[in-house]
Write an enzyme that holds these catalytic residues in place. Structure first.
Site, PDB file in Angstrom:
ATOM      1  N   CYS A   2       0.864  -1.171   0.000  1.00 38.40           N
ATOM      2  CA  CYS A   2       0.000   0.000   0.000  1.00 38.40           C
ATOM      3  C   CYS A   2       0.898   1.218   0.000  1.00 38.40           C
ATOM      4  O   CYS A   2       2.105   1.114   0.185  1.00 38.40           O
ATOM      5  CB  CYS A   2      -0.853   0.035   1.265  1.00 38.40           C
ATOM      6  SG  CYS A   2      -1.701  -1.513   1.589  1.00 38.40           S
ATOM      7  N   ARG A  28       1.730   1.395  -6.041  1.00 36.72           N
ATOM      8  CA  ARG A  28       1.880   0.431  -4.955  1.00 36.72           C
ATOM      9  C   ARG A  28       0.593  -0.346  -4.704  1.00 36.72           C
ATOM     10  O   ARG A  28       0.562  -1.256  -3.877  1.00 36.72           O
ATOM     11  CB  ARG A  28       2.298   1.147  -3.674  1.00 36.72           C
ATOM     12  CG  ARG A  28       3.602   1.913  -3.807  1.00 36.72           C
ATOM     13  CD  ARG A  28       3.908   2.644  -2.534  1.00 36.72           C
ATOM     14  NE  ARG A  28       4.162   1.731  -1.450  1.00 36.72           N
ATOM     15  CZ  ARG A  28       5.326   1.160  -1.191  1.00 36.72           C
ATOM     16  NH1 ARG A  28       6.365   1.457  -1.934  1.00 36.72           N
ATOM     17  NH2 ARG A  28       5.478   0.334  -0.201  1.00 36.72           N
ATOM     18  N   TRP A  73      -3.774  -2.042  -1.338  1.00 38.85           N
ATOM     19  CA  TRP A  73      -3.720  -3.276  -2.132  1.00 38.85           C
ATOM     20  C   TRP A  73      -3.934  -4.371  -1.117  1.00 38.85           C
ATOM     21  O   TRP A  73      -3.059  -4.639  -0.308  1.00 38.85           O
ATOM     22  CB  TRP A  73      -2.350  -3.380  -2.809  1.00 38.85           C
ATOM     23  CG  TRP A  73      -2.274  -4.320  -3.952  1.00 38.85           C
ATOM     24  CD1 TRP A  73      -1.500  -5.444  -4.047  1.00 38.85           C
ATOM     25  CD2 TRP A  73      -2.948  -4.215  -5.206  1.00 38.85           C
ATOM     26  NE1 TRP A  73      -1.672  -6.038  -5.265  1.00 38.85           N
ATOM     27  CE2 TRP A  73      -2.552  -5.314  -5.994  1.00 38.85           C
ATOM     28  CE3 TRP A  73      -3.881  -3.312  -5.731  1.00 38.85           C
ATOM     29  CZ2 TRP A  73      -3.055  -5.525  -7.292  1.00 38.85           C
ATOM     30  CZ3 TRP A  73      -4.356  -3.533  -7.020  1.00 38.85           C
ATOM     31  CH2 TRP A  73      -3.942  -4.618  -7.773  1.00 38.85           C
ATOM     32  N   ASN A  99       1.010   0.539   6.132  1.00 38.53           N
ATOM     33  CA  ASN A  99       1.490  -0.301   5.035  1.00 38.53           C
ATOM     34  C   ASN A  99       2.336  -1.402   5.659  1.00 38.53           C
ATOM     35  O   ASN A  99       3.265  -1.109   6.408  1.00 38.53           O
ATOM     36  CB  ASN A  99       2.321   0.542   4.062  1.00 38.53           C
ATOM     37  CG  ASN A  99       3.147  -0.308   3.103  1.00 38.53           C
ATOM     38  OD1 ASN A  99       4.289   0.022   2.810  1.00 38.53           O
ATOM     39  ND2 ASN A  99       2.589  -1.385   2.633  1.00 38.53           N
ATOM     40  N   GLY A 100       1.968  -2.653   5.371  1.00 41.89           N
ATOM     41  CA  GLY A 100       2.723  -3.765   5.940  1.00 41.89           C
ATOM     42  C   GLY A 100       1.746  -4.843   6.372  1.00 41.89           C
ATOM     43  O   GLY A 100       0.542  -4.769   6.099  1.00 41.89           O
ATOM     44  N   GLU A 473      12.998 -11.566 -20.367  1.00 40.47           N
ATOM     45  CA  GLU A 473      12.425 -10.252 -20.084  1.00 40.47           C
ATOM     46  C   GLU A 473      11.350  -9.887 -21.122  1.00 40.47           C
ATOM     47  O   GLU A 473      10.302  -9.337 -20.769  1.00 40.47           O
ATOM     48  CB  GLU A 473      13.551  -9.202 -20.043  1.00 40.47           C
ATOM     49  CG  GLU A 473      13.114  -7.778 -19.793  1.00 40.47           C
ATOM     50  CD  GLU A 473      12.357  -7.566 -18.488  1.00 40.47           C
ATOM     51  OE1 GLU A 473      12.337  -8.465 -17.636  1.00 40.47           O
ATOM     52  OE2 GLU A 473      11.742  -6.490 -18.349  1.00 40.47           O
ATOM     53  N   LYS A 477       7.529  -9.090 -20.079  1.00 41.21           N
ATOM     54  CA  LYS A 477       6.831  -7.848 -20.436  1.00 41.21           C
ATOM     55  C   LYS A 477       5.497  -8.165 -21.106  1.00 41.21           C
ATOM     56  O   LYS A 477       4.479  -7.600 -20.762  1.00 41.21           O
ATOM     57  CB  LYS A 477       7.663  -6.977 -21.397  1.00 41.21           C
ATOM     58  CG  LYS A 477       8.817  -6.181 -20.836  1.00 41.21           C
ATOM     59  CD  LYS A 477       8.453  -5.101 -19.865  1.00 41.21           C
ATOM     60  CE  LYS A 477       8.302  -5.628 -18.497  1.00 41.21           C
ATOM     61  NZ  LYS A 477       9.348  -5.704 -17.573  1.00 41.21           N
ATOM     62  N   GLU A 480       2.872  -9.793 -18.640  1.00 37.67           N
ATOM     63  CA  GLU A 480       2.363  -9.011 -17.498  1.00 37.67           C
ATOM     64  C   GLU A 480       1.443  -7.871 -17.927  1.00 37.67           C
ATOM     65  O   GLU A 480       0.578  -7.473 -17.163  1.00 37.67           O
ATOM     66  CB  GLU A 480       3.492  -8.507 -16.589  1.00 37.67           C
ATOM     67  CG  GLU A 480       4.397  -7.455 -17.147  1.00 37.67           C
ATOM     68  CD  GLU A 480       5.489  -7.028 -16.160  1.00 37.67           C
ATOM     69  OE1 GLU A 480       5.280  -7.090 -14.948  1.00 37.67           O
ATOM     70  OE2 GLU A 480       6.568  -6.629 -16.639  1.00 37.67           O
ATOM     71  N   HIS A 496      13.861 -29.359 -25.722  1.00 40.12           N
ATOM     72  CA  HIS A 496      13.691 -30.360 -24.653  1.00 40.12           C
ATOM     73  C   HIS A 496      12.328 -30.237 -23.992  1.00 40.12           C
ATOM     74  O   HIS A 496      12.225 -30.213 -22.767  1.00 40.12           O
ATOM     75  CB  HIS A 496      14.811 -30.213 -23.619  1.00 40.12           C
ATOM     76  CG  HIS A 496      16.171 -30.408 -24.199  1.00 40.12           C
ATOM     77  ND1 HIS A 496      16.622 -31.617 -24.649  1.00 40.12           N
ATOM     78  CD2 HIS A 496      17.179 -29.526 -24.440  1.00 40.12           C
ATOM     79  CE1 HIS A 496      17.850 -31.495 -25.132  1.00 40.12           C
ATOM     80  NE2 HIS A 496      18.208 -30.221 -25.023  1.00 40.12           N
ATOM     81  N   LYS A 593       3.910  -2.399  -8.392  1.00 38.19           N
ATOM     82  CA  LYS A 593       5.295  -2.137  -8.778  1.00 38.19           C
ATOM     83  C   LYS A 593       6.271  -2.518  -7.677  1.00 38.19           C
ATOM     84  O   LYS A 593       7.360  -3.007  -7.930  1.00 38.19           O
ATOM     85  CB  LYS A 593       5.467  -0.668  -9.132  1.00 38.19           C
ATOM     86  CG  LYS A 593       6.849  -0.391  -9.662  1.00 38.19           C
ATOM     87  CD  LYS A 593       6.892   0.763 -10.608  1.00 38.19           C
ATOM     88  CE  LYS A 593       8.223   0.841 -11.300  1.00 38.19           C
ATOM     89  NZ  LYS A 593       8.370  -0.200 -12.321  1.00 38.19           N
TER      90      LYS A 593
HETATM   91  C1  G6P Z   1       7.476  -6.240  -9.115  1.00 34.91           C
HETATM   92  C2  G6P Z   1       7.407  -5.293 -10.294  1.00 34.91           C
HETATM   93  C3  G6P Z   1       8.484  -5.633 -11.312  1.00 34.91           C
HETATM   94  C4  G6P Z   1       9.849  -5.671 -10.649  1.00 34.91           C
HETATM   95  C5  G6P Z   1       9.874  -6.591  -9.442  1.00 34.91           C
HETATM   96  C6  G6P Z   1      11.156  -6.436  -8.648  1.00 34.91           C
HETATM   97  O1  G6P Z   1       7.083  -7.499  -9.509  1.00 34.91           O
HETATM   98  O2  G6P Z   1       6.127  -5.339 -10.898  1.00 34.91           O
HETATM   99  O3  G6P Z   1       8.489  -4.673 -12.357  1.00 34.91           O
HETATM  100  O4  G6P Z   1      10.805  -6.087 -11.581  1.00 34.91           O
HETATM  101  O5  G6P Z   1       8.792  -6.270  -8.560  1.00 34.91           O
HETATM  102  O6  G6P Z   1      11.200  -5.145  -8.124  1.00 34.91           O
HETATM  103  P1  G6P Z   1      12.499  -4.353  -7.730  1.00 34.91           P
HETATM  104  O7  G6P Z   1      11.982  -3.028  -7.269  1.00 34.91           O
HETATM  105  O8  G6P Z   1      13.145  -5.131  -6.625  1.00 34.91           O
HETATM  106  O9  G6P Z   1      13.361  -4.245  -8.922  1.00 34.91           O
END
Ligand code: G6P
Length: 598
Positions: A2, A28, A73, A99-100, A473, A477, A480, A496, A593
């Protein structure tokens, strides 16, 4: 996961600045929101289900000199008005945001109920506010009461609390982020610096276990030591980030803006290679004969894998990459003499922080590569460097991935040759210019590819060597933000098992190496999937001729910098596919994020 924020000022009118701070924190989480405003003799609380705009936009509220707010969240308790923060005491004179996640709150809730407290939500948070209420009734001051309440609970917290009887915001943090912003005749708190950039660039960073009283005139900080509060002196630090970086700047989405920022960030990194020298030397000398473990999550993990490649190929150093959440189980060999290199955009990912705490407990030294100033990871590391990418708002990491890769390239190069600065500068400048010059064209081509793959149920990304993580990656992308099932594979491993999934029309996106020996191998892999009906798209150097149905030609300088150049079209394919499907790429469903829960 949050976001929390608070403002206290001499003059009246905090609401619009508070809402802006909360909107800056929506990355967040954004399933419910609320604010509490102090109207002098009483508190006004407004909360509901939805985003900040849905809950509080266009609502006319009485305004005051102090307020706290929350964007939620859900973790404990479903998404409902009752469970949205702020939570209030029985008499309505104390409001608190959190938050936590708290441990052991159920027993305390039953005890509080038995003593006559009425709970309005299912959240863990509400326990804190009732405990504080009891402390105040017993005659404790707010900070002592908050401190006593928190000492009864385990888990993680960043809390901000106001009462109708004070002009101060009372805050505390443990394993969840909280920063204090310094203004003129006003002061602030928030989950991160980005939330408050419209108000200040001066910040005081709290450490775990600290509490503070924030009044319009100043701040006071304490640390809990053996059940007692000890006063702490801490100066403010100025951050480089500016408020304009929090705007979309004419782009439809933050993600697109952030993709387009990449060449500029690379140029900045080229100009500041010197900044990384001391860190690289420190890392090199810490390492000696020990293990080097790179620890990260999500996109940062993919950057970390490329970092491992650099360390092996450029510096001749052995390292391992460990998924942060798996670190506790895969690091039994680590101890004194070993080094952990954490890579994290936010510096707040709970799994990364937990891994770092374990590494420190085992005697390993911790270095980190971070984007967000003042983040917890910087406080827990022996040394750290910033990737200088500026605030990233889109949930899907883009510019921070390429910046992490570039910084890992710089560090690995400097570790092997401390005089490589000039060459690095030239390399990164060229990469920056090549991306800058081709950005519009790449976006157009990616949009065309997006139209072709948008109805697909599955997509596969193949890469080799340094671009194996790039393929991972690219798949991350796409899945997600478009919700198309996508997987990345090492091209040679694909036969495999996953090859069985290929049928007519399944898109296979191959990231093509620049080195001839590798190109020949991946051609074979391409022919294999094409023979089984795959629709092949190659992201490739301009001069190579390949058996593919669609080509995206990328100006690549060399194999070592190719992940940076190739990441751009892969990000653009994901972006345009999401937009074609009507998804919001900045806020993918179910994702946040900064993942501050384990
Ligand atoms: C979340 C985000 C990703 C990010 C990951 C790690 O899953 O949606 O975009 O790569 O956390 O986050 P960090 O802040 O540790 O790079």
């Amino acid at each position: 996961m949050c976001g929390i924020a608070g403002i206290t000022r001499r003059r009246a009118g905090v609401l619009s600045d508070l809402l802006k701070a909360l909107k800056n924190l929506e990355y967040r989480g954004y399933d419910s929101a609320g604010v509490a405003i102090s109207l002098g003799s009483r508190l006004l609380v407004r909360k509901g289900v939805g985003t900040i705009d849905q809950v509080l936009g266009g609502v006319s509220l009485e305004d005051g000199r102090m307020g706290i707010g929350h964007t939620r969240w859900a973790t404990h308790g479903g998404v409902s008005v009752e469970n949205a923060h702020p939570h209030t005491s029985c008499d309505g004179r104390i409001a608190l945001v959190h938050n936590g996640t708290l441990d052991g709150f159920e027993r305390l809730r039953e005890e509080l109920r038995a003593r006559g407290h009425v709970f309005k939500s299912d959240t863990d948070t509400e326990v804190i506010v009732h405990l504080v209420e009891e402390g105040i009734e017993e005659g404790l001051d707010p900070i002592s009461s908050l401190s006593r309440a928190l000492s009864e609970l385990g888990g993680s917290y960043a809390v901000a609390m106001i009462s109708a009887d004070s002009d101060s915001i009372f805050v505390a943090r443990y394993k969840s982020p909280l920063v204090i912003g310094i203004g003129n005749g006003e002061n602030y708190c928030a989950s991160d610096v980005a939330a408050l950039l419209h108000l200040t660039r001066e910040f005081v960073f709290l450490e775990d276990g600290e509490l503070a009283e924030i009044s319009p005139e100043g701040i006071r900080i304490w640390r809990m030591v053996g059940g007692k509060l000890e006063s702490v002196n801490r100066g403010a630090e100025r951050v480089e980030w500016v408020p304009q970086q929090m705007e979309k700047g004419g782009y439809e989405h933050f993600m697109m803006k952030e993709i387009f920022e990449q060449p500029h960030i690379l140029r900045k990194l080229a100009e500041t290679v010197e900044y990384y020298v001391k860190f690289s030397e420190g890392l090199r000398s810490a390492l000696k004969d020990g293990w080097l473990s790179i620890v990260a999550a999500g996109t940062s993990l993919h950057a970390g894998m490329i970092g491992k490649y650099y360390l092996s190929r450029v510096s001749g150093l052995r390292s391992e990459v460990v998924i942060a959440s798996e670190f506790p189980e895969w690091s039994h060999h680590l101890g004194k003499g070993d080094v952990v290199l954490a890579v994290s955009q936010s510096g707040e990912t709970a799994d990364v922080l937990e891994a770092i705490r374990i590494a420190r407990d085992r005697g390993a030294r911790v270095f980190s590569i971070v984007n967000v100033p003042g983040s917890t990871l910087t406080r827990l590391s022996e040394d750290y460097v910033f990737i200088q990418a500026g605030p990233e708002i889109g949930v899907a990491a883009t510019k921070t991935f390429t910046a992490q890769v570039a910084v890992l390239y710089i560090i690995a190069s400097l570790m092997s040759d401390s005089d490589s600065g000039v060459r690095l500068m030239r390399d990164l400048e060229v990469v920056s210019e090549e991306i800058l010059g081709s950005m519009e064209g790449l976006s157009e081509e990616a949009r065309n590819v997006a139209k072709l793959i948008r109805m697909s149920k599955h997509a596969f990304f193949l890469g080799r060597g340094i671009n194996y993580p790039t393929a991972l990656e690219g798949a991350l992308k796409l899945k997600e933000i478009s919700y198309i099932h996508a997987e990345g594979y090492a091209a040679g491993e694909y036969k495999h098992g996953p090859l069985a999934l290929i049928e007519e029309g399944v898109p296979v996106i191959a990231v093509i190496p620049t080195e001839e020996a590798l190109v020949n191998k991946i051609i074979y892999n391409l022919m294999e999937v094409r023979a089984r009906g795959a629709f092949t798209i190659t992201v490739q150097p301009p001069e190579v001729s390949l058996p593919s149905d669609r080509e995206i030609r990328v100006r690549v300088r060399d194999e070592l910098t190719s992940p940076i150049a190739y990441a751009v079209p892969l990000q653009l394919i994901a972006y345009h596919t999401a937009v074609e499907l009507g998804r919001n790429p900045d806020k993918p469903r179910n994702l946040a994020k900064s993942v501050t829960v384990e």
